[in-house]
Write an enzyme that holds these catalytic residues in place. Structure first.
Site, mmCIF file in Angstrom:
data_model
loop_
_atom_site.group_PDB
_atom_site.id
_atom_site.type_symbol
_atom_site.label_atom_id
_atom_site.label_comp_id
_atom_site.label_asym_id
_atom_site.label_seq_id
_atom_site.Cartn_x
_atom_site.Cartn_y
_atom_site.Cartn_z
ATOM 1 N N HIS A 61 0.853 -9.187 4.262
ATOM 2 C CA HIS A 61 -0.301 -8.145 3.962
ATOM 3 C C HIS A 61 -0.826 -8.354 2.530
ATOM 4 O O HIS A 61 -0.785 -7.315 2.041
ATOM 5 C CB HIS A 61 0.245 -6.837 4.628
ATOM 6 C CG HIS A 61 -1.135 -5.962 4.964
ATOM 7 N ND1 HIS A 61 -1.314 -5.257 6.205
ATOM 8 C CD2 HIS A 61 -2.314 -5.652 4.241
ATOM 9 C CE1 HIS A 61 -2.397 -4.772 6.300
ATOM 10 N NE2 HIS A 61 -3.010 -4.626 5.184
ATOM 11 N N TRP A 104 -4.999 3.122 11.869
ATOM 12 C CA TRP A 104 -4.700 2.703 10.280
ATOM 13 C C TRP A 104 -5.145 3.876 9.822
ATOM 14 O O TRP A 104 -6.343 4.451 9.736
ATOM 15 C CB TRP A 104 -5.455 1.615 9.821
ATOM 16 C CG TRP A 104 -5.247 1.462 8.395
ATOM 17 C CD1 TRP A 104 -5.923 2.020 7.223
ATOM 18 C CD2 TRP A 104 -4.174 0.777 7.932
ATOM 19 N NE1 TRP A 104 -5.492 1.685 6.167
ATOM 20 C CE2 TRP A 104 -4.414 1.002 6.593
ATOM 21 C CE3 TRP A 104 -3.427 -0.033 8.144
ATOM 22 C CZ2 TRP A 104 -3.572 0.346 5.500
ATOM 23 C CZ3 TRP A 104 -2.340 -0.739 7.563
ATOM 24 C CH2 TRP A 104 -2.567 -0.498 5.966
ATOM 25 N N GLU A 122 -5.593 2.090 -1.299
ATOM 26 C CA GLU A 122 -6.798 1.156 -0.620
ATOM 27 C C GLU A 122 -7.436 -0.002 -1.350
ATOM 28 O O GLU A 122 -8.496 -0.075 -1.960
ATOM 29 C CB GLU A 122 -7.913 2.215 -0.226
ATOM 30 C CG GLU A 122 -9.252 1.568 0.536
ATOM 31 C CD GLU A 122 -8.618 0.466 1.729
ATOM 32 O OE1 GLU A 122 -7.633 1.092 2.482
ATOM 33 O OE2 GLU A 122 -9.373 0.033 2.118
ATOM 34 N N TRP A 123 -6.471 -0.552 -2.144
ATOM 35 C CA TRP A 123 -6.658 -2.027 -2.805
ATOM 36 C C TRP A 123 -7.800 -1.622 -4.009
ATOM 37 O O TRP A 123 -7.547 -0.927 -4.625
ATOM 38 C CB TRP A 123 -7.368 -2.929 -1.664
ATOM 39 C CG TRP A 123 -6.410 -2.996 -0.292
ATOM 40 C CD1 TRP A 123 -6.390 -2.728 0.690
ATOM 41 C CD2 TRP A 123 -5.026 -3.777 -0.510
ATOM 42 N NE1 TRP A 123 -5.317 -3.083 1.534
ATOM 43 C CE2 TRP A 123 -4.428 -3.693 0.688
ATOM 44 C CE3 TRP A 123 -4.236 -4.406 -1.625
ATOM 45 C CZ2 TRP A 123 -3.230 -3.965 1.098
ATOM 46 C CZ3 TRP A 123 -2.695 -4.899 -1.467
ATOM 47 C CH2 TRP A 123 -2.605 -4.801 -0.070
ATOM 48 N N GLU A 133 -5.479 -2.357 14.402
ATOM 49 C CA GLU A 133 -5.967 -1.393 13.183
ATOM 50 C C GLU A 133 -7.293 -0.709 13.561
ATOM 51 O O GLU A 133 -8.223 -1.494 13.898
ATOM 52 C CB GLU A 133 -5.914 -2.080 11.929
ATOM 53 C CG GLU A 133 -4.953 -2.226 11.067
ATOM 54 C CD GLU A 133 -5.317 -2.858 10.007
ATOM 55 O OE1 GLU A 133 -6.257 -2.381 9.277
ATOM 56 O OE2 GLU A 133 -4.199 -3.409 9.333
ATOM 57 N N GLN A 137 0.904 -1.281 0.152
ATOM 58 C CA GLN A 137 -0.069 -0.159 -0.135
ATOM 59 C C GLN A 137 0.800 1.446 0.040
ATOM 60 O O GLN A 137 0.295 2.485 -0.342
ATOM 61 C CB GLN A 137 -0.993 -0.159 1.168
ATOM 62 C CG GLN A 137 -1.934 -1.171 1.051
ATOM 63 C CD GLN A 137 -3.034 -1.254 2.313
ATOM 64 O OE1 GLN A 137 -2.668 -1.548 3.373
ATOM 65 N NE2 GLN A 137 -4.217 -0.534 2.181
ATOM 66 N N GLU A 154 -4.990 -10.217 8.914
ATOM 67 C CA GLU A 154 -6.677 -10.294 8.713
ATOM 68 C C GLU A 154 -6.695 -11.564 7.629
ATOM 69 O O GLU A 154 -7.126 -11.606 6.592
ATOM 70 C CB GLU A 154 -7.062 -9.009 7.729
ATOM 71 C CG GLU A 154 -6.871 -7.990 8.519
ATOM 72 C CD GLU A 154 -7.581 -6.712 7.904
ATOM 73 O OE1 GLU A 154 -8.265 -6.640 6.876
ATOM 74 O OE2 GLU A 154 -7.818 -5.621 8.849
ATOM 75 N N TYR A 195 -13.094 -1.592 12.233
ATOM 76 C CA TYR A 195 -13.731 -0.598 11.698
ATOM 77 C C TYR A 195 -15.089 -0.181 11.772
ATOM 78 O O TYR A 195 -15.438 0.959 12.016
ATOM 79 C CB TYR A 195 -13.201 -0.599 10.236
ATOM 80 C CG TYR A 195 -11.918 -0.435 9.924
ATOM 81 C CD1 TYR A 195 -11.067 0.700 9.866
ATOM 82 C CD2 TYR A 195 -11.106 -1.652 9.915
ATOM 83 C CE1 TYR A 195 -9.815 0.717 9.605
ATOM 84 C CE2 TYR A 195 -9.824 -1.673 9.476
ATOM 85 C CZ TYR A 195 -9.054 -0.436 9.485
ATOM 86 O OH TYR A 195 -7.780 -0.525 9.255
#
Ligand code: GCO
Length: 440
Positions: free
Chosen positions: A122, A397, A404-405, A351, A22, A167, A294
């Site tokens: 990651h 985070w 962001e992917w 995160e 990222q 994750e 989140y």
């Protein structure tokens, strides 16, 4: 910011988090091709086909970035290493330049008094490993153990903490059942295998690092709080299935040596033969457990085959990701993890943070929503601590706006604004608020 450092117990650690693909710029330094390069090059997967070839150019600007970590008063920096940068083919030859980079990065943290908190994976799976089945193939546990050995033989002596895989839900379910992340597979058999192999690989990496004499090893699991969309028993059971697959599968495997029945109902027929015998590896003892948090989802039945759920829009204020802001979920997870899975084991929020459409005006970026979001989640963390949850730290985070992917560069999660044309870094108002809170 209402909270300041003295509101938390002595020794409570604050950190900022990032990940390799990222921010680093994967196009430089001899890194190998990853599944994200391929996924992004396939039309329809990523907004504007953006990839991580340049990202924040952290590879060349890491000193400046670590200065920002230190100047904010953070104790820790949670970073990740790219498998494909270290071993471009995933197996065999090592890219010396890549290993040298992580060695320099480590020393640069230590020089600034920052504790290095590493994550080994990651999501940037080397493409050649995907040709061999990637997370569907049981051999990935050994490939990952070999990579762990190569990296940690070099920098393991200087790590404060290490987690193998960021994750596991995203690695397995999001990427092999929902197909939203690389490799973009939508297949229940692939998903079931990935769900199991990701934990097997986690366990093998822990065993490998213990073999190297390392300590302070943990796991990082993402969590999404789940409420039924209405009062019907159907919505309740859909929400419970969502919770089982998303949240309980991974903690259950690692801390209890079992998978939740509600998830096995659909996945067991597709699990690899002999999966029950792998729990001794999966349960390799940990020194801490990390929770990424989140948001929450409201879940309803979908009128489809298993798992038969869908999420419906909730009423709460939302972030730029369209995620509801629900600080109670963090409190719920911290207390539930300690009560049902981890007991006295130290917990970390590894995160937490939000995206907002931040705009640079002159030399400043006003992001009051982010400051409020962090404050509200710190209040939840404090509440859990007051009730005896052994929470030892909190990571935000993210340090920088970054890739962001599948959503490309538009969703800005950083405490520090990055201009993706000039790569100039500008600390946002939330960064300054936090720096003030951490130093008081
Ligand atoms: C994750 C990852 C990060 C994301 C962040 C925001 O949780 O998905 O660890 O890579 O960028 O969470 O979505």
């Amino acid at each position: 910011m209402r909270h300041t450092r003295p509101d938390f117990p002595d020794g409570f650690l604050f950190g900022a988090a990032t990940s390799s693909y990222q921010i680093e710029g994967h196009g430089v330094g001899g890194a190998g091709r990853t599944q994200w390069d391929d996924f992004a090059a396939t039309p329809g997967n990523v907004v504007r086909f953006e990839d991580g070839a340049r990202a924040c150019d952290h590879y060349h600007r890491y000193a400046e970035d670590l200065d920002l970590v230190a100047a904010a008063g953070f104790d820790c920096y949670r970073f990740s290493l790219s498998w494909a940068r270290v071993m471009p083919e995933g197996r065999g030859p090592v890219n010396a330049e890549g290993l040298d980079f992580y060695d320099r990065l480590t020393d640069a943290m230590l020089e600034r008094g920052i504790k290095p908190c590493a994550t080994l994976y990651h999501w940037e799976l080397p493409s050649p490993l995907l040709d061999s089945g990637g997370w569907r193939n049981r051999d990935i546990a050994e490939w990952f153990a070999d990579y762990t050995e190569v990296v940690m033989s070099r920098i393991g002596d200087r790590m404060f903490s290490v987690a193998p895989i960021n994750e596991p839900w995203c690695v397995a379910w999001l990427s092999h059942f929902e197909g939203h992340h690389a490799p973009g597979v939508r297949d229940i058999r692939a998903a079931a295998r990935a769900m199991h192999h990701v934990l097997l690989a986690h366990g093998r990496a822990i065993e490998t690092m213990r073999g190297l004499g390392m300590g302070n090893l943990g796991g990082v699991f993402n969590h999404e709080w789940t409420d039924p969309a209405d009062d019907s028993p159907e919505a309740r059971s859909a929400a419970d299935r969502y919770d089982a697959i998303y949240n309980r599968w991974f903690l259950g495997g690692v801390f209890k040596g079992e998978y939740p029945t509600l998830a096995l109902e659909g996945l067991e027929p597709h699990l690899p033969t002999g999966w029950q015998d792998d729990f001794s590896t999966i349960q390799a003892p940990l020194d801490w457990c990390g929770l990424n948090y989140y948001t929450r989802k409201l879940i309803a039945p979908a009128g489809q085959p298993w798992p038969n759920y869908r999420d419906v829009e909730g009423p709460l204020p939302k972030t730029f990701m369209d995620w509801e802001i629900y600080p109670d979920g963090l409190y719920n997870f911290l207390t539930r993890a300690a009560r049902e899975y981890t007991g006295d084991l130290p917990l970390f929020v590894t995160e937490n943070g939000m995206a907002s459409p931040d705009v640079l005006k002159g030399t400043s970026v006003e992001d009051p929503d982010r400051t409020a979001y962090l404050d509200a989640h710190l209040a939840s963390a404090k509440r859990a601590i007051a009730e005896g949850v052994p929470l030892n730290g909190y990571f935000i985070w993210s340090l920088l706006d970054n890739y962001e992917w599948a959503l490309g560069y538009e969703k800005r999660f950083g405490l520090v604004h990055v201009d993706f044309d000039t790569l100039v870094r500008t600390p946002k108002a939330s960064y300054h608020a936090l720096a003030h809170a951490l130093k008081s």
